[in-house]
Design a protein around this motif. Structure first.
Motif, PDB file in Angstrom:
ATOM      1  N   LEU A  28      36.856  48.954 -27.035  1.00 55.43           N
ATOM      2  CA  LEU A  28      38.293  49.131 -27.149  1.00 55.43           C
ATOM      3  C   LEU A  28      38.982  47.780 -27.205  1.00 55.43           C
ATOM      4  O   LEU A  28      38.570  46.844 -26.524  1.00 55.43           O
ATOM      5  CB  LEU A  28      38.837  49.905 -25.948  1.00 55.43           C
ATOM      6  N   ASN A  29      40.014  47.718 -28.042  1.00 54.50           N
ATOM      7  CA  ASN A  29      40.870  46.546 -27.994  1.00 54.50           C
ATOM      8  C   ASN A  29      41.694  46.612 -26.712  1.00 54.50           C
ATOM      9  O   ASN A  29      42.080  47.703 -26.270  1.00 54.50           O
ATOM     10  CB  ASN A  29      41.816  46.527 -29.204  1.00 54.50           C
ATOM     11  N   MET A  30      41.968  45.466 -26.126  1.00 54.78           N
ATOM     12  CA  MET A  30      42.681  45.437 -24.860  1.00 54.78           C
ATOM     13  C   MET A  30      43.945  44.608 -24.986  1.00 54.78           C
ATOM     14  O   MET A  30      43.968  43.594 -25.684  1.00 54.78           O
ATOM     15  CB  MET A  30      41.798  44.856 -23.767  1.00 54.78           C
ATOM     16  N   GLY A  31      44.984  45.036 -24.307  1.00 62.33           N
ATOM     17  CA  GLY A  31      46.237  44.297 -24.337  1.00 62.33           C
ATOM     18  C   GLY A  31      46.859  44.221 -22.958  1.00 62.33           C
ATOM     19  O   GLY A  31      46.557  45.033 -22.079  1.00 62.33           O
ATOM     20  N   TRP A  32      47.698  43.229 -22.798  1.00 63.98           N
ATOM     21  CA  TRP A  32      48.531  43.102 -21.601  1.00 63.98           C
ATOM     22  C   TRP A  32      49.997  43.175 -22.038  1.00 63.98           C
ATOM     23  O   TRP A  32      50.397  42.530 -23.011  1.00 63.98           O
ATOM     24  CB  TRP A  32      48.298  41.778 -20.887  1.00 63.98           C
ATOM     25  N   PHE A  33      50.747  43.963 -21.304  1.00 61.52           N
ATOM     26  CA  PHE A  33      52.183  44.087 -21.513  1.00 61.52           C
ATOM     27  C   PHE A  33      52.872  43.854 -20.181  1.00 61.52           C
ATOM     28  O   PHE A  33      52.227  43.888 -19.132  1.00 61.52           O
ATOM     29  CB  PHE A  33      52.533  45.485 -22.048  1.00 61.52           C
ATOM     30  N   ARG A  34      54.156  43.632 -20.226  1.00 65.65           N
ATOM     31  CA  ARG A  34      54.909  43.485 -18.982  1.00 65.65           C
ATOM     32  C   ARG A  34      56.280  44.117 -19.131  1.00 65.65           C
ATOM     33  O   ARG A  34      56.809  44.245 -20.237  1.00 65.65           O
ATOM     34  CB  ARG A  34      55.035  42.013 -18.596  1.00 65.65           C
ATOM     35  N   GLN A  35      56.818  44.500 -17.993  1.00 68.42           N
ATOM     36  CA  GLN A  35      58.137  45.124 -17.988  1.00 68.42           C
ATOM     37  C   GLN A  35      58.924  44.634 -16.788  1.00 68.42           C
ATOM     38  O   GLN A  35      58.506  44.847 -15.642  1.00 68.42           O
ATOM     39  CB  GLN A  35      58.019  46.649 -17.966  1.00 68.42           C
ATOM     40  N   ALA A  36      60.023  43.979 -17.064  1.00 68.48           N
ATOM     41  CA  ALA A  36      60.922  43.515 -16.013  1.00 68.48           C
ATOM     42  C   ALA A  36      61.986  44.583 -15.769  1.00 68.48           C
ATOM     43  O   ALA A  36      62.246  45.415 -16.648  1.00 68.48           O
ATOM     44  CB  ALA A  36      61.577  42.198 -16.431  1.00 68.48           C
ATOM     45  N   PRO A  37      62.599  44.586 -14.606  1.00 75.87           N
ATOM     46  CA  PRO A  37      63.616  45.597 -14.304  1.00 75.87           C
ATOM     47  C   PRO A  37      64.731  45.605 -15.344  1.00 75.87           C
ATOM     48  O   PRO A  37      65.270  44.559 -15.704  1.00 75.87           O
ATOM     49  CB  PRO A  37      64.143  45.163 -12.931  1.00 75.87           C
ATOM     50  N   GLY A  38      65.041  46.790 -15.851  1.00 80.32           N
ATOM     51  CA  GLY A  38      66.118  46.930 -16.820  1.00 80.32           C
ATOM     52  C   GLY A  38      65.762  46.515 -18.230  1.00 80.32           C
ATOM     53  O   GLY A  38      66.624  46.523 -19.111  1.00 80.32           O
ATOM     54  N   LYS A  39      64.511  46.150 -18.455  1.00 83.34           N
ATOM     55  CA  LYS A  39      64.088  45.712 -19.790  1.00 83.34           C
ATOM     56  C   LYS A  39      62.991  46.607 -20.319  1.00 83.34           C
ATOM     57  O   LYS A  39      62.313  47.316 -19.572  1.00 83.34           O
ATOM     58  CB  LYS A  39      63.619  44.264 -19.746  1.00 83.34           C
ATOM     59  N   GLU A  40      62.809  46.545 -21.629  1.00 81.23           N
ATOM     60  CA  GLU A  40      61.750  47.313 -22.251  1.00 81.23           C
ATOM     61  C   GLU A  40      60.402  46.633 -22.011  1.00 81.23           C
ATOM     62  O   GLU A  40      60.322  45.430 -21.765  1.00 81.23           O
ATOM     63  CB  GLU A  40      62.001  47.439 -23.755  1.00 81.23           C
ATOM     64  N   ARG A  41      59.362  47.436 -22.108  1.00 80.47           N
ATOM     65  CA  ARG A  41      58.022  46.888 -21.991  1.00 80.47           C
ATOM     66  C   ARG A  41      57.755  45.971 -23.191  1.00 80.47           C
ATOM     67  O   ARG A  41      58.002  46.350 -24.332  1.00 80.47           O
ATOM     68  CB  ARG A  41      57.015  48.019 -21.933  1.00 80.47           C
ATOM     69  N   GLU A  42      57.222  44.786 -22.917  1.00 84.33           N
ATOM     70  CA  GLU A  42      57.004  43.835 -23.987  1.00 84.33           C
ATOM     71  C   GLU A  42      55.561  43.355 -24.023  1.00 84.33           C
ATOM     72  O   GLU A  42      54.881  43.289 -22.999  1.00 84.33           O
ATOM     73  CB  GLU A  42      57.943  42.613 -23.836  1.00 84.33           C
ATOM     74  N   PHE A  43      55.147  43.009 -25.223  1.00 83.89           N
ATOM     75  CA  PHE A  43      53.795  42.520 -25.449  1.00 83.89           C
ATOM     76  C   PHE A  43      53.611  41.139 -24.831  1.00 83.89           C
ATOM     77  O   PHE A  43      54.500  40.295 -24.894  1.00 83.89           O
ATOM     78  CB  PHE A  43      53.553  42.452 -26.959  1.00 83.89           C
ATOM     79  N   VAL A  44      52.417  40.927 -24.256  1.00 86.40           N
ATOM     80  CA  VAL A  44      52.076  39.615 -23.700  1.00 86.40           C
ATOM     81  C   VAL A  44      50.885  39.017 -24.448  1.00 86.40           C
ATOM     82  O   VAL A  44      50.969  37.919 -24.979  1.00 86.40           O
ATOM     83  CB  VAL A  44      51.760  39.722 -22.197  1.00 86.40           C
ATOM     84  N   ALA A  45      49.786  39.757 -24.489  1.00 84.46           N
ATOM     85  CA  ALA A  45      48.574  39.233 -25.121  1.00 84.46           C
ATOM     86  C   ALA A  45      47.643  40.390 -25.467  1.00 84.46           C
ATOM     87  O   ALA A  45      47.727  41.461 -24.865  1.00 84.46           O
ATOM     88  CB  ALA A  45      47.861  38.243 -24.205  1.00 84.46           C
ATOM     89  N   ALA A  46      46.774  40.140 -26.441  1.00 84.53           N
ATOM     90  CA  ALA A  46      45.811  41.161 -26.839  1.00 84.53           C
ATOM     91  C   ALA A  46      44.507  40.500 -27.248  1.00 84.53           C
ATOM     92  O   ALA A  46      44.481  39.336 -27.672  1.00 84.53           O
ATOM     93  CB  ALA A  46      46.367  41.999 -27.993  1.00 84.53           C
ATOM     94  N   ILE A  47      43.429  41.264 -27.137  1.00 89.24           N
ATOM     95  CA  ILE A  47      42.117  40.757 -27.522  1.00 89.24           C
ATOM     96  C   ILE A  47      41.324  41.901 -28.144  1.00 89.24           C
ATOM     97  O   ILE A  47      41.353  43.031 -27.655  1.00 89.24           O
ATOM     98  CB  ILE A  47      41.380  40.153 -26.310  1.00 89.24           C
ATOM     99  N   ARG A  48      40.667  41.584 -29.238  1.00 86.68           N
ATOM    100  CA  ARG A  48      39.896  42.606 -29.919  1.00 86.68           C
ATOM    101  C   ARG A  48      38.661  42.967 -29.104  1.00 86.68           C
ATOM    102  O   ARG A  48      38.242  42.223 -28.211  1.00 86.68           O
ATOM    103  CB  ARG A  48      39.497  42.117 -31.309  1.00 86.68           C
ATOM    104  N   TRP A  49      38.051  44.125 -29.441  1.00 84.52           N
ATOM    105  CA  TRP A  49      37.000  44.670 -28.599  1.00 84.52           C
ATOM    106  C   TRP A  49      35.834  43.707 -28.420  1.00 84.52           C
ATOM    107  O   TRP A  49      35.203  43.669 -27.363  1.00 84.52           O
ATOM    108  CB  TRP A  49      36.499  45.989 -29.181  1.00 84.52           C
ATOM    109  N   ASN A  50      35.540  42.878 -29.447  1.00 88.35           N
ATOM    110  CA  ASN A  50      34.410  41.954 -29.332  1.00 88.35           C
ATOM    111  C   ASN A  50      34.848  40.562 -28.881  1.00 88.35           C
ATOM    112  O   ASN A  50      34.041  39.634 -28.862  1.00 88.35           O
ATOM    113  CB  ASN A  50      33.667  41.859 -30.657  1.00 88.35           C
ATOM    114  N   GLY A  51      36.115  40.411 -28.545  1.00 83.24           N
ATOM    115  CA  GLY A  51      36.610  39.124 -28.070  1.00 83.24           C
ATOM    116  C   GLY A  51      36.863  38.107 -29.149  1.00 83.24           C
ATOM    117  O   GLY A  51      37.262  36.980 -28.857  1.00 83.24           O
ATOM    118  N   GLY A  52      36.669  38.484 -30.420  1.00 85.07           N
ATOM    119  CA  GLY A  52      36.754  37.512 -31.491  1.00 85.07           C
ATOM    120  C   GLY A  52      38.159  37.122 -31.902  1.00 85.07           C
ATOM    121  O   GLY A  52      38.371  36.041 -32.449  1.00 85.07           O
TER     122      GLY A  52
END
Length: 120
Positions: A28-52
């Motif tokens: 599976l591809n993996m991602g990190w997102f974050r959400q601050a109070p009162g804000k929409e969830r936003e993208f932080v970083a992602a990595i493909r399933w093989n890390g490439g």
């Protein structure tokens, strides 16, 4: 698919934290997102399933690094030079699409969030 995030906490500005997310399926591809109070969830970083292939939000480039260890079924987010603006609940997510996307709808599974608080 089960995701379990950990590693959040309180840190002073300029400090570092490492978030971890254990996953149950390696292809599976993996991602990190974050959400601050009162804000929409936003993208932080992602990595493909093989890390490439990795991708980062402009706001974290040069400070955050995403990596994964498929032998341990864990994805990491190394966060350096933290700023108060990085304060948020951080979520890991897993997706089955061809590419590791940058928007929440591109991910199929979500872990519980872990709080990161950066004090000034």
């Amino acid at each position: 698919v089960q995701l379990q995030a950990s590693g959040g906490g309180l840190v002073q500005a300029g400090g570092s934290l490492r978030l971890s997310c254990a996953y149950s399926t390696r292809t599976l591809n993996m991602g990190w997102f974050r959400q601050a109070p009162g804000k929409e969830r936003e993208f932080v970083a992602a990595i493909r399933w093989n890390g490439g292939i990795t991708d980062y939000a402009d706001s974290v480039k040069g400070r955050f690094t995403i990596s994964r260890d498929n032998a341990k079924n864990t994805v990491y987010l190394h966060m350096n030079s933290l700023k108060p603006a990085d304060t948020a609940v951080y979520y890991c997510a897993a997706g089955t699409r061809l590419l590791a996307g940058t928007s929440p709808p591109e991910y199929d599974y979500w872990g519980q969030g872990t709080q990161v608080t950066v004090s000034s």
